[in-house]
Motif scaffolding. Structure first.
Motif, PDB file in Angstrom:
ATOM      1  N   ASP A 393       0.828  -1.205   0.000  1.00 58.69           N
ATOM      2  CA  ASP A 393       0.000   0.000   0.000  1.00 58.69           C
ATOM      3  C   ASP A 393       0.869   1.265   0.000  1.00 58.69           C
ATOM      4  OD1 ASP A 393      -2.276  -1.540   0.042  1.00 58.69           O
ATOM      5  OD2 ASP A 393      -2.607  -1.344   2.204  1.00 58.69           O
ATOM      6  N   LEU A 394       1.917   1.246   0.817  1.00 56.71           N
ATOM      7  CA  LEU A 394       2.793   2.417   0.897  1.00 56.71           C
ATOM      8  C   LEU A 394       3.530   2.650  -0.416  1.00 56.71           C
ATOM      9  CD1 LEU A 394       4.259   1.894   4.491  1.00 56.71           C
ATOM     10  CD2 LEU A 394       2.584   3.617   3.772  1.00 56.71           C
ATOM     11  N   LEU A 395       3.956   1.577  -1.061  1.00 59.56           N
ATOM     12  CA  LEU A 395       4.649   1.731  -2.347  1.00 59.56           C
ATOM     13  C   LEU A 395       3.711   2.293  -3.410  1.00 59.56           C
ATOM     14  CD1 LEU A 395       6.735  -1.570  -2.368  1.00 59.56           C
ATOM     15  CD2 LEU A 395       7.649   0.764  -2.347  1.00 59.56           C
ATOM     16  N   MET A 396       2.481   1.815  -3.419  1.00 58.92           N
ATOM     17  CA  MET A 396       1.531   2.327  -4.406  1.00 58.92           C
ATOM     18  C   MET A 396       1.168   3.775  -4.089  1.00 58.92           C
ATOM     19  SD  MET A 396       1.508  -0.188  -6.398  1.00 58.92           S
ATOM     20  CE  MET A 396       0.320   0.456  -7.590  1.00 58.92           C
ATOM     21  N   ALA A 397       1.113   4.112  -2.802  1.00 62.43           N
ATOM     22  CA  ALA A 397       0.870   5.505  -2.423  1.00 62.43           C
ATOM     23  C   ALA A 397       2.028   6.387  -2.889  1.00 62.43           C
ATOM     24  CB  ALA A 397       0.668   5.612  -0.909  1.00 62.43           C
ATOM     25  N   ARG A 398       3.251   5.863  -2.792  1.00 63.28           N
ATOM     26  CA  ARG A 398       4.414   6.602  -3.281  1.00 63.28           C
ATOM     27  C   ARG A 398       4.302   6.840  -4.791  1.00 63.28           C
ATOM     28  NH1 ARG A 398      10.357   3.749  -3.551  1.00 63.28           N
ATOM     29  NH2 ARG A 398      11.235   5.130  -5.165  1.00 63.28           N
ATOM     30  N   ALA A 399       3.854   5.817  -5.510  1.00 63.91           N
ATOM     31  CA  ALA A 399       3.673   5.975  -6.955  1.00 63.91           C
ATOM     32  C   ALA A 399       2.624   7.043  -7.255  1.00 63.91           C
ATOM     33  CB  ALA A 399       3.271   4.641  -7.576  1.00 63.91           C
ATOM     34  N   ARG A 400       1.518   6.981  -6.525  1.00 65.84           N
ATOM     35  CA  ARG A 400       0.448   7.953  -6.757  1.00 65.84           C
ATOM     36  C   ARG A 400       0.938   9.370  -6.459  1.00 65.84           C
ATOM     37  NH1 ARG A 400      -2.823   5.811  -3.607  1.00 65.84           N
ATOM     38  NH2 ARG A 400      -2.644   7.209  -1.819  1.00 65.84           N
ATOM     39  N   ALA A 401       1.697   9.537  -5.382  1.00 67.94           N
ATOM     40  CA  ALA A 401       2.207  10.870  -5.028  1.00 67.94           C
ATOM     41  C   ALA A 401       3.169  11.397  -6.085  1.00 67.94           C
ATOM     42  CB  ALA A 401       2.902  10.800  -3.667  1.00 67.94           C
ATOM     43  N   ALA A 402       3.876  10.466  -6.761  1.00 63.97           N
ATOM     44  CA  ALA A 402       4.824  10.868  -7.804  1.00 63.97           C
ATOM     45  C   ALA A 402       4.157  11.017  -9.170  1.00 63.97           C
ATOM     46  CB  ALA A 402       5.964   9.862  -7.896  1.00 63.97           C
ATOM     47  N   GLY A 403       2.855  10.773  -9.205  1.00 64.68           N
ATOM     48  CA  GLY A 403       2.153  10.858 -10.484  1.00 64.68           C
ATOM     49  C   GLY A 403       2.447   9.689 -11.410  1.00 64.68           C
ATOM     50  N   ARG A 404       2.893   8.575 -10.845  1.00 66.73           N
ATOM     51  CA  ARG A 404       3.236   7.393 -11.640  1.00 66.73           C
ATOM     52  C   ARG A 404       2.086   6.405 -11.655  1.00 66.73           C
ATOM     53  NH1 ARG A 404       8.917   6.436 -11.961  1.00 66.73           N
ATOM     54  NH2 ARG A 404       8.387   4.437 -12.949  1.00 66.73           N
ATOM     55  N   ILE A 405       1.913   5.768 -12.781  1.00 66.43           N
ATOM     56  CA  ILE A 405       0.978   4.652 -12.914  1.00 66.43           C
ATOM     57  C   ILE A 405       1.811   3.404 -13.188  1.00 66.43           C
ATOM     58  CG2 ILE A 405      -0.907   3.632 -14.232  1.00 66.43           C
ATOM     59  CD1 ILE A 405      -1.792   5.972 -12.556  1.00 66.43           C
ATOM     60  N   ASP A 576       6.674  -9.788  -0.659  1.00 65.13           N
ATOM     61  CA  ASP A 576       8.030  -9.236  -0.719  1.00 65.13           C
ATOM     62  C   ASP A 576       8.505  -9.154  -2.165  1.00 65.13           C
ATOM     63  OD1 ASP A 576      10.659  -8.513   0.632  1.00 65.13           O
ATOM     64  OD2 ASP A 576      11.268 -10.266  -0.541  1.00 65.13           O
ATOM     65  N   ARG A 577       8.232 -10.208  -2.932  1.00 64.47           N
ATOM     66  CA  ARG A 577       8.632 -10.216  -4.345  1.00 64.47           C
ATOM     67  C   ARG A 577       7.935  -9.101  -5.108  1.00 64.47           C
ATOM     68  NH1 ARG A 577       7.550 -15.853  -6.535  1.00 64.47           N
ATOM     69  NH2 ARG A 577       9.167 -16.305  -5.000  1.00 64.47           N
ATOM     70  N   LEU A 578       6.633  -8.955  -4.870  1.00 62.34           N
ATOM     71  CA  LEU A 578       5.890  -7.911  -5.567  1.00 62.34           C
ATOM     72  C   LEU A 578       6.381  -6.526  -5.149  1.00 62.34           C
ATOM     73  CD1 LEU A 578       3.652  -7.044  -7.459  1.00 62.34           C
ATOM     74  CD2 LEU A 578       2.036  -7.271  -5.566  1.00 62.34           C
ATOM     75  N   GLY A 579       6.659  -6.362  -3.864  1.00 65.40           N
ATOM     76  CA  GLY A 579       7.166  -5.079  -3.401  1.00 65.40           C
ATOM     77  C   GLY A 579       8.464  -4.707  -4.093  1.00 65.40           C
ATOM     78  N   ARG A 580       9.353  -5.690  -4.278  1.00 65.04           N
ATOM     79  CA  ARG A 580      10.614  -5.409  -4.955  1.00 65.04           C
ATOM     80  C   ARG A 580      10.393  -5.039  -6.424  1.00 65.04           C
ATOM     81  NH1 ARG A 580      13.143  -9.903  -5.252  1.00 65.04           N
ATOM     82  NH2 ARG A 580      12.073 -11.264  -3.787  1.00 65.04           N
ATOM     83  N   LEU A 581       9.428  -5.691  -7.062  1.00 67.09           N
ATOM     84  CA  LEU A 581       9.116  -5.359  -8.456  1.00 67.09           C
ATOM     85  C   LEU A 581       8.596  -3.925  -8.577  1.00 67.09           C
ATOM     86  CD1 LEU A 581       7.391  -8.716  -9.459  1.00 67.09           C
ATOM     87  CD2 LEU A 581       9.496  -7.823 -10.479  1.00 67.09           C
ATOM     88  N   VAL A 582       7.724  -3.538  -7.655  1.00 66.63           N
ATOM     89  CA  VAL A 582       7.193  -2.173  -7.691  1.00 66.63           C
ATOM     90  C   VAL A 582       8.302  -1.166  -7.400  1.00 66.63           C
ATOM     91  CG1 VAL A 582       5.577  -0.570  -6.595  1.00 66.63           C
ATOM     92  CG2 VAL A 582       4.855  -2.911  -7.104  1.00 66.63           C
ATOM     93  N   GLU A 583       9.155  -1.479  -6.449  1.00 69.24           N
ATOM     94  CA  GLU A 583      10.280  -0.575  -6.156  1.00 69.24           C
ATOM     95  C   GLU A 583      11.186  -0.409  -7.370  1.00 69.24           C
ATOM     96  OE1 GLU A 583      12.031  -2.361  -2.649  1.00 69.24           O
ATOM     97  OE2 GLU A 583      11.357  -0.658  -1.433  1.00 69.24           O
ATOM     98  N   ILE A 617      -5.519  -8.037  -6.704  1.00 75.18           N
ATOM     99  CA  ILE A 617      -6.070  -7.223  -7.789  1.00 75.18           C
ATOM    100  C   ILE A 617      -6.906  -6.083  -7.215  1.00 75.18           C
ATOM    101  CG2 ILE A 617      -7.574  -7.226  -9.818  1.00 75.18           C
ATOM    102  CD1 ILE A 617      -6.723 -10.148 -10.289  1.00 75.18           C
ATOM    103  N   GLY A 618      -7.721  -6.395  -6.208  1.00 73.70           N
ATOM    104  CA  GLY A 618      -8.542  -5.352  -5.612  1.00 73.70           C
ATOM    105  C   GLY A 618      -7.703  -4.254  -4.988  1.00 73.70           C
ATOM    106  N   ARG A 619      -6.635  -4.636  -4.337  1.00 75.48           N
ATOM    107  CA  ARG A 619      -5.777  -3.640  -3.678  1.00 75.48           C
ATOM    108  C   ARG A 619      -5.073  -2.776  -4.714  1.00 75.48           C
ATOM    109  NH1 ARG A 619      -4.752  -5.622   2.099  1.00 75.48           N
ATOM    110  NH2 ARG A 619      -3.837  -3.813   3.114  1.00 75.48           N
ATOM    111  N   LEU A 620      -4.560  -3.400  -5.765  1.00 73.83           N
ATOM    112  CA  LEU A 620      -3.868  -2.631  -6.802  1.00 73.83           C
ATOM    113  C   LEU A 620      -4.813  -1.647  -7.481  1.00 73.83           C
ATOM    114  CD1 LEU A 620      -1.680  -5.446  -8.420  1.00 73.83           C
ATOM    115  CD2 LEU A 620      -0.892  -3.568  -6.946  1.00 73.83           C
TER     116      LEU A 620
END
Length: 642
Positions: A393-405, A576-583, A617-620
C-alpha cells in the motif's frame, strides 16, 4: 512471553468430548499467560476443567440421538429463529470483547452445518476487522465422512475463503486424515498436525485398589452408550468370576440410571461417570467402551487392554474408522455394534484377557501444547502477511504521489477446454474488469473452448507451445522447446500452433508464444518471428538484449508453490517479491521496464490462491496508481490487436 489473545468457539451437541478437547487446548494457552476466551454453544458441562480460561456460554443447543440437524434449546423445545439470533448476537459480542489475535472454530466448516449461519456471521465479522486475526479450524483425528461430494467442495471453498490453517489433533502415522476425509490431499499444505490432545488435568491418582483387575465399561457422557451398557450387564452374568464396573454418563436420566443399577448382577457395580476414569483404566484388567477421541486417549494413557464398540447409529462412521485403524495396529479389539451380544462380548473379553497389555506409547498426547505453539506461529505469520500488504500500500501511495501509474498484465496458462475452473477464472476477470491473456495449448485446444470464449470481452489468446509435452532427457528440467530437439521441427510446431489458434479464435489469437515451463532454446527464440510471432513471454525479468523480430514481455509473480507440491506460496514471500518489483519500477525511468506480469494456472487453483488473487487485484486497482493492460498493446505492430 507473548501476550496473545485467543478465542475458541465450540458447540458440543451430544457428548462433551468436543468441549473437553478444546478446553484442554485453551488451558495450555492460558498456562502461557495468554488471554483465552472459550465460547461454548452446547449445554453447560460442570465436569470440564476451564482453569485460566474465560468461559462465554451462548444460549445452548443440543440434539437428540444422531439428528444433528434438529437442535433443541431445552428438553422437547426446538431452538427457533429468535434463539439462534440471540446466539449469533452473543457470539459477535464475545468476539468484539475478546478482540482476539487468533480465532479458532472447532469442527466448522467440516461439520456443524446446522450452525453455519452463526459461524459464517462470525467469520465475516472477523475478516472485516482491519487487524483481522489468524483464523483456524480445529478438527480431531477422524471426521465423519461427508455423505455427498458437494459438501466436500463447500468445505474446501469455505476454508479457502476464510481460514489460514487447520489444526489436526491427531497423528498421520496413527490415523491419517485421508482415512475419513476424501480430499485430504488438498489440505496438506494448510494442515497443522498437533498430535493428540489429552485432558492431562484429569485425575490419575492411585487411591489404592479401587477398580483393580476389574472390567470397566463406559459409554460416554450421553444416552448413546445405553445399548452397550445393557449388553454389558448381560455379559457380566456370563462371567461371574470377574468384577465389573459400569460407568454411566451424566447425560443419562436419573430413572434410566437407577434401572441399570437394579438390573446389574452382584458382580457389577453401576456408577455415574467418574473424573478419575483414567486411574480406573490404569488398574483395570480390561476396558469395554466406545471409541470416541477422548476415551481412546484415556486408554492410551492407561496402556489398557480394550474392546471398542463404536457408536455407529444414524450413519456415524467416525468411531468405526478410529476403531478399525487401532485394531489394525494391534492396540485394541474392534467389536461392531451390529455384532454386539452378551455372548460375543464375553467371548471377546475372554480372549483379550489372555493377551499381554498392548503398547500404546506410539500415540503421543501432548497435542494441547503443540497446538499452542502452532497458534503462536500462525499469529506471527498473519502479522507478517498484513505487514506485507501495508508495505505494498505504501509503495503504491508513493507511486500515486509521484504521479506514476504502474503497469500490470495478467497471463493464465494451460487452457484447452471449458471447465468449471475456467468459468471461475473468467468470472474473476469480469468482476475486476481487467484484461486477461489466456495461454492455450494449440494441439489440445477444442472448438468448445473457442465457443466458450466467443461471448467474452477482454480476453486474448496466446500460443502455449504446441502439445505441452516434455522432450527433455531424464534428470533435466522439463521443456518442450528446449535444446534437445531439432530447431526445424520445433519451428514447424510453433508455426502450426499459431495457425491452429488463428483458425479457432480468429483475431483474438495474438502472435505471442509462451513456451511450456517458460523454457525455450535461445536459438529457436531467435527465429520465432519466422513462425509468425511478434512477442515472446516467459518468466522473470526479460533479457536486456532484443530478439530478432520479437519483443519480450514476461510474467514475474506466480502464486503457486510448484516446488512445494502445489497450493499458495507463502504470502509473505509473494508480497516481498511484488514489493521489490514495484520498487524497481519506481526507481527506473518511466516506460523503461516491462509491465509487471501476474502468472496463474486456473486448473490448479484452490480457495487460498483465489483469495490472494482477489486481494491483490482489488488492492492494486484501489490504489489509484495501477492499471492492467492488454498484452496486445505491447506488440511491435498493430496486427494482433482487436
Amino acid at each position: 512471553m507473548n501476550d496473545f489473545k485467543v478465542m475458541i468457539v465450540v458447540t458440543h451437541l451430544l457428548g462433551v468430548g468436543h468441549l473437553t478437547r478444546m478446553a484442554a487446548v485453551g488451558r495450555a494457552m492460558a498456562a502461557r499467560g495468554w488471554k483465552v476466551t472459550l465460547v461454548s454453544g452446547g449445554r453447560p458441562a460442570a465436569t470440564v476443567a476451564l482453569d485460566g480460561v474465560d468461559l462465554v456460554q451462548l444460549p445452548p443447543v443440543h440434539c437428540v440421538g444422531t439428528d444433528f440437524s434438529t437442535l433443541y434449546a431445552a428438553t422437547d423445545v426446538r431452538a427457533d429463529a429468535a434463539w439462534f439470533a440471540m446466539r449469533r448476537a452473543a457470539l459477535l459480542a464475545a468476539f468484539d470483547a475478546a478482540a482476539p489475535d487468533a480465532l479458532i472454530t472447532e469442527l466448522y466448516p467440516f461439520g456443524r452445518r446446522s450452525l453455519a449461519a452463526e459461524f459464517d456471521a462470525l467469520l465475516e465479522h472477523a475478516l472485516a476487522r482491519p487487524d483481522r486475526p489468524a483464523i483456524l479450524c480445529s478438527i480431531r483425528d477422524v471426521l465423519n465422512p461427508p455423505s455427498r461430494p458437494e459438501r466436500v467442495a463447500a468445505t474446501l471453498a469455505r476454508l479457502g475463503a476464510c481460514y489460514d490453517a487447520v489444526l489436526f489433533h491427531g497423528a498421520a502415522e496413527m490415523v491419517p486424515l485421508a482415512a475419513s476425509w476424501p480430499e485430504a490431499g488438498k489440505l496438506d499444505y494448510r494442515l497443522r498436525e498437533t498430535g493428540y490432545v489429552h485432558d492431562g488435568e484429569r485425575a490419575f491418582a492411585d487411591d489404592g485398589n479401587t477398580g483393580r483387575d476389574e472390567i470397566v465399561v463406559s459409554g460416554g457422557g450421553s444416552a448413546a452408550g445405553l445399548p452397550l451398557a445393557r449388553t454389558a450387564i448381560e455379559a457380566a452374568r456370563l462371567m461371574p468370576a470377574r468384577q465389573w464396573r459400569l460407568l454411566v454418563g451424566h447425560g443419562v436420566p436419573e430413572e434410566v440410571f437407577a434401572a441399570l443399577g437394579a438390573q446389574a448382577p452382584a458382580n457389577m457395580r453401576v456408577e455415574r461417570a467418574r473424573p478419575d476414569f483414567p486411574a480406573l483404566l490404569a488398574r483395570a484388567a480390561a476396558s469395554v467402551s466406545q471409541s470416541g477421541y477422548n476415551t481412546v486417549l484415556d486408554l492410551a494413557a492407561a496402556n489398557a487392554r480394550a474392546i471398542l464398540v463404536p457408536f455407529a447409529e444414524g450413519g456415524e462412521k467416525e468411531q468405526t474408522i478410529r476403531a478399525e485403524e487401532l485394531t489394525r495396529r494391534g492396540l485394541a479389539r474392534h467389536l461392531p455394534a451390529a455384532d454386539l451380544t452378551a455372548e460375543t462380548l464375553a467371548g471377546a473379553l475372554g480372549e483379550l484377557l489372555e493377551r499381554p497389555a498392548p503398547d500404546w506409547s506410539g500415540i503421543g498426547r501432548e497435542g494441547a501444547a503443540r497446538a499452542a505453539d502452532i497458534v503462536a506461529e500462525e499469529i506471527a505469520r498473519r502479522r507478517a502477511i498484513e505487514a506485507g500488504w501495508v508495505r505494498l500500500d505504501l509503495l503504491m501511495a508513493r507511486a500515486r504521489a509521484a504521479g506514476r501509474i504502474i503497469d500490470f498484465w495478467w497471463r493464465d496458462d494451460d487452457a484447452t477446454d471449458p471447465t468449471p475452473a475456467l468459468d471461475a477464472l473468467l468470472a474473476r476477470r469480469e468482476r475486476w474488469q481487467v484484461p486477461l491473456a489466456l495461454a492455450v495449448i494449440p494441439s489440445r485446444a477444442t472448438p468448445a473452448l473457442a465457443e466458450r470464449l466467443a461471448g467474452e470481452t477482454g480476453i486474448d489468446v496466446l500460443a502455449h507451445g504446441w502439445a505441452h509435452a516434455n522432450h527433455a532427457p531424464a534428470g533435466v528440467k522439463k521443456a518442450e522447446f528446449g535444446p534437445h530437439r531439432s530447431t526445424e521441427a520445433m519451428l514447424a510446431e510453433a508455426q502450426a500452433g499459431h495457425q491452429r489458434l488463428a483458425e479457432l479464435f480468429g483475431p483474438r489469437a495474438l502472435p505471442v508464444f509462451v513456451p511450456p515451463w517458460n523454457r525455450i532454446d535461445p536459438a529457436l527464440a531467435g527465429r520465432h518471428s519466422e513462425a509468425g510471432y511478434r512477442l515472446l513471454s516467459t518468466y522473470q525479468r526479460r533479457p536486456a538484449h532484443a530478439l530478432p523480430g520479437l519483443v519480450a514481455v514476461n510474467a514475474h509473480l506466480d502464486p503457486i508453490d510448484w516446488h512445494g507440491g502445489g497450493g499458495l506460496v507463502d504470502e509473505t514471500v509473494l508480497l516481498d517479491r511484488l514489493g521489490r518489483l514495484v520498487e524497481e519500477e519506481l526507481d527506473a525511468p518511466p516506460g523503461t521496464l516491462e509491465p509487471i506480469g501476474l502468472l496463474t494456472h486456473h486448473l490448479v487453483h484452490d480457495g487460498w490462491i483465489d483469495r490472494f488473487l482477489d486481494g491483490l487485484i482489488g488492492r492494486l486497482l484501489g490504489s489509484g496508481a495501477a492499471r492492467f493492460r492488454s498484452l496486445a498493446e505491447f506488440l511491435p505492430t498493430q496486427e494482433g490487436r482487436r
